[in-house]
Design an enzyme around this catalytic site. Structure first.
Site, PDB file in Angstrom:
ATOM      1  N   GLU A 494      65.654 -19.155  65.601  1.00 18.36           N
ATOM      2  CA  GLU A 494      66.746 -18.272  65.213  1.00 18.36           C
ATOM      3  C   GLU A 494      67.576 -17.903  66.451  1.00 18.36           C
ATOM      4  OE1 GLU A 494      64.674 -15.055  63.355  1.00 18.36           O
ATOM      5  OE2 GLU A 494      63.510 -16.444  62.122  1.00 18.36           O
ATOM      6  N   GLU A 525      60.441 -18.252  59.372  1.00 18.46           N
ATOM      7  CA  GLU A 525      59.414 -18.518  60.385  1.00 18.46           C
ATOM      8  C   GLU A 525      58.379 -19.548  59.942  1.00 18.46           C
ATOM      9  OE1 GLU A 525      61.387 -14.803  61.548  1.00 18.46           O
ATOM     10  OE2 GLU A 525      60.527 -15.512  59.647  1.00 18.46           O
ATOM     11  N   GLN A 547      61.341 -15.309  67.097  1.00 24.06           N
ATOM     12  CA  GLN A 547      62.193 -14.431  67.892  1.00 24.06           C
ATOM     13  C   GLN A 547      61.443 -13.252  68.514  1.00 24.06           C
ATOM     14  OE1 GLN A 547      65.934 -12.300  66.262  1.00 24.06           O
ATOM     15  NE2 GLN A 547      66.629 -14.282  67.062  1.00 24.06           N
ATOM     16  N   ASP A 550      56.158  -9.768  66.642  1.00 23.76           N
ATOM     17  CA  ASP A 550      55.837  -9.162  65.346  1.00 23.76           C
ATOM     18  C   ASP A 550      56.171 -10.086  64.181  1.00 23.76           C
ATOM     19  OD1 ASP A 550      55.098  -6.169  65.913  1.00 23.76           O
ATOM     20  OD2 ASP A 550      56.814  -6.593  67.191  1.00 23.76           O
ATOM     21  N   HIS A 592      59.358  -4.450  66.930  1.00 20.85           N
ATOM     22  CA  HIS A 592      59.871  -5.147  68.107  1.00 20.85           C
ATOM     23  C   HIS A 592      59.006  -4.872  69.337  1.00 20.85           C
ATOM     24  CE1 HIS A 592      63.405  -5.480  65.536  1.00 20.85           C
ATOM     25  NE2 HIS A 592      63.851  -6.429  66.332  1.00 20.85           N
TER      26      HIS A 592
END
Length: 799
Positions: A494, A525, A547, A550, A592
């Protein structure tokens, strides 16, 4: 024994039904009949206790011999556990091999060495040394997995590899592709199309336009649940119709076929696959009106949930019965000829089963006979030994585990009485157990020349003129070097392409190397991981990005069930050296700044898990993985992209060894062990501790899988006798794994004068904001306090 029509297949020519000879059609019929008899016998073997569990492809035979006629050398199958007839038709499966896998025969199961349930297939793509085979000269079967629809993501990657080979001029001469003409054949049961990865794969394939052919075997049920409760409109082809190719919009070619219509299947499969092969347009073949004569598996009977009317319909529409009627109606063969084929199929199947059973029992019978001899040498056995001997004699077909269990208990009893035979029986038993531990345990990681552990160690080289750069710039320089050096290297994920990644590690590299090499994907994903797996299985070197750490949860299933197990479940016959790249540990917000390392290390045994403290270290780990043939996960520090580091002069050459911690600070008061983003915090804490005269030894683990292969941490504990583990995972997460390695596996408890301590994040998710981070995860002061308390407890008068 039937013989597949490999000569015709190898010519890569269309051979529609009108082109087939009587012998070819009857050979297909013979394969179908033999496969059915194998299925019937397999169920019987389970129900009589000779095998543990059975699953078979009965009711799917006719479409599978038809599919085999469209399969060419270089193609890949990514299927599931109903495809035995296809394997028979391709000459990739013998009856003996089918039953060897059913019996979990470690010596004669050619697909998994006794590790997988029956009907889980694989063909060799690497040799014993780990070197690639010429897959363009082979009929290729990627190693099956049982999770429903799990094969879809890998199938996407296998197809994408063809497109990449076709479009990369630097890769025209190779052993993996001939101009990208290879098709990825993916088979799936209709009920499994309800899984999210099915839809994610179809969408990704339609967007990317890759040569993926999806075959849906539709028998109307998902175990006991009819498809009206599974699929919108009770039809997967209707449900996905929005993906259909239109005049000005690329999508999927969608075909509806009847599973009992041999001539139509042969023709439509070949014509449809040629379109996939030529246009690199994905296709879905929805094969309906199939049956499942024995139900889902040996664990139950379909009479429990199917009506009498449905059972009668299935009997009349059995695909083999319908093919037989067509053969007779077309004048291809008489009823007598067809009857003789069915009789011969029964004999062939039984002969193969009997041969497999006999071969399977040879080792166990040998060991059982030897154990009987040991019992006969025991004079005046006590009642316990008499009972053990009797138990052994009750086994008409003893298995290895039963023999070992009995022998171990015999050894226990002989030891209790100090019997003279105890050492001899132990000396006999130990090599047997060692042999089978090795049979089941080998190939989790490479044991050959492509092992990451064999990559030469080269240190980064700096000079007085080495510039100070941001972390992302160091990564960018490395990826630039690697893309130039390795034409088979691809990077995707991504936002990786046009903008160069959210942290700019690929900045301007798409512009330099093109959209084929550095490209964007959708937010998906699971199939990003599938692309990496399939591409790596075909000799490409993908760096696939998740990315944020998590988000790895979305891609964990294919990594855990497929990539991490591939070499092991194929018994060392396949590999996929994919590199998965992500970033995590600390930033802002619940999703994040996670660090679920305990989950990761327990889910990804079979992969390397790298946790670099800096981008210089990360580059060394990427270099090591690229020079190996093994898969790895590299987790970069999310808060390290703007940190200044010195740029190594040998950016594309230096390596970081796997499984080797690095001592960053030496001391003798306690060992602080950590990794990733916590290293910088621990360094600051050590400076504070030094103000109190506490000399902490700081050790960076570097890789969690493998873990400290040289036992360097033990060497530190011998000096300090105290251990503090700092970890950003939840309590009992990665810290528990680390403790087990040190205290139990490496016997580190011998060198500890105090209980080892762990300092982890809180049990809740990390809260948002800088304050939330400070009170959710270990801070510099937390590390200082924990270390100070350990030293003060041991030396109460020191401070």
């Amino acid at each position: 024994m039937f013989k597949p029509d490999l000569a015709a297949l190898s010519e890569n020519k269309l051979r529609l039904t009108a082109d087939l000879s009587k012998e070819e059609i009857l050979n297909d019929f013979h394969i179908c009949c033999t496969s059915r008899e194998v299925s019937l016998l397999a169920r019987r073997e389970v129900l009589t206790g000779k095998a543990k569990f059975g699953i078979s492809g009965d009711g799917k035979e006719v479409p599978q011999v038809a599919m085999a006629r469209a399969f060419r050398k270089g193609d890949f199958r990514s299927g599931y556990y109903r495809d035995q007839t296809f394997m028979f038709a391709m000459g990739l499966l013998s009856i003996e091999a089918f039953f060897a896998q059913l019996y979990a025969d470690t010596s004669n199961d050619p697909f998994s060495g006794g590790r997988q349930m029956n009907a889980h297939f694989a063909t060799p793509t690497i040799d014993e040394a780990g070197n690639w085979q010429n897959t363009t000269a082979l009929y290729n079967v990627s190693a099956d997995i049982a999770p429903t629809a799990g094969q879809m993501a890998r199938a996407l990657g296998l197809a994408l590899a063809s497109k990449k080979y076709r479009n990369n001029k630097a890769l025209q001469e190779n052993n993996f592709s001939k101009n990208g003409l290879e098709v990825s054949f993916c088979t799936i049961g209709d009920a499994s199309t309800s899984e999210g990865v099915f839809w994610e794969t179809l969408n990704a394939a339609a967007v990317q336009q890759v040569p993926l052919a999806v075959f849906v075997w539709d028998d109307g049920y998902g175990i006991s649940v009819p498809k009206e409760f599974q699929t919108a409109k009770s039809s997967i082809s209707a449900a996905v119709s929005g993906l259909a190719t239109e005049e000005d919009k690329a999508g999927f070619a969608i075909y509806n076929l009847k599973g009992w219509d041999y001539s139509s299947l042969v023709d439509q499969f070949q014509l449809g696959i040629e379109r996939v092969r030529d246009r690199q347009e994905p296709a879905l073949f929805h094969v309906e009106e199939l049956t499942q004569p024995q139900g889902h598996s040996t664990s139950g009977s379909h009479e429990r949930y199917k009506s009498k009317e449905r059972l009668a319909w299935e009997k009349d529409h059995d695909c083999i019965l319908q093919m037989e009627k067509w053969i007779i109606d077309q004048g291809i063969a008489t009823e007598e000829e067809v009857s003789n084929i069915r009789k011969q199929a029964k004999k062939t199947a039984k002969a193969g089963r009997d041969a497999a059973w006999k071969a399977f029992n040879v080792p166990a019978r040998t060991y059982a006979g030897e154990l009987q001899n040991w019992y006969q040498q025991i004079t005046a056995p006590d009642t316990v030994i008499q009972q053990l001997h009797q138990d052994l004699q009750l086994h008409t077909h003893p298995q290895i585990h039963e023999i070992c269990s009995n022998a171990r208990r015999l050894a226990y009893q002989l030891r209790r009485s100090n019997h003279a035979l105890y050492p001899a029986i132990k000396a006999w038993l130990d090599p047997i157990e060692k042999t089978f531990h090795h049979k089941y345990g080998q190939h989790l990681y490479s044991e050959g020349s492509d092992s990451a552990l064999r990559v030469p160690v080269i240190s980064p080289r700096f000079s007085p003129d080495s510039p100070s750069s941001n972390g992302y710039q160091i990564l960018n320089a490395f990826f630039d070097y690697a893309l130039e050096k390795y034409p088979e290297l691809y990077a995707f994920g991504e936002d990786v392409g046009q903008i160069g990644g959210v942290n700019q590690s690929f900045a301007k590299l798409q512009e330099k190397y093109g959209e084929e090499r550095v490209f964007d994907t959708g937010i998906r994903e699971w199939t990003i991981m599938g692309q990496a797996i399939g591409m790596a299985m075909r000799g490409l070197r993908p760096i696939a990005e998740i990315q944020y750490l998590d988000y790895l949860l979305y891609g964990l299933e294919p990594l855990s069930d497929d990539l991490a197990t591939l070499r092991w479940r194929s018994n060392g016959q396949q590999k996929a050296p994919a590199i998965i790249r992500t970033r995590g540990h600390r930033l802002e917000g619940i999703w994040h700044s996670g660090s679920p390392m305990g989950m990761i290390v327990n889910a990804l045994r079979g992969m390397y898990v790298c946790v670099p403290r800096s981008m210089v270290q990360a580059v060394g780990m990427y270099n090591t993985l690229l020079q190996s043939g093994e898969p790895g996960l590299v987790i970069e520090c999310l808060n390290g992209y703007r940190r200044k580091e010195r740029m190594p002069e040998n950016i594309g050459e230096y390596t970081v060894p796997m499984g080797v911690p690095e001592t960053l600070l030496t001391g003798d008061d306690l060992t602080i062990l950590t990794y990733g983003s916590c290293v910088r915090l621990a360094e600051d804490a050590c400076e504070l501790l030094a103000q109190d005269g506490i000399r902490a030894e700081l050790v960076d683990i570097q890789t969690l899988l493998p873990f400290d292969l040289e036992h360097r941490i033990i060497a530190s504990l011998k000096k300090t006798n105290r251990l503090l583990i700092v970890d950003e995972d939840v309590p009992g997460g990665a810290s528990a794994y680390i403790l087990q390695k040190i205290v139990e596996e490496q016997n580190g408890y011998r060198y500890l004068d105090a209980a080892p301590q762990t300092l982890s994040a809180k049990a809740h998710r990390p809260a948002y904001g800088s304050d939330g981070d400070y009170f959710s995860k270990p801070s510099v002061e937390d590390i200082y306090d924990a270390a100070f308390a350990m030293v003060e407890e041991a030396e109460p008068g020191r401070f």
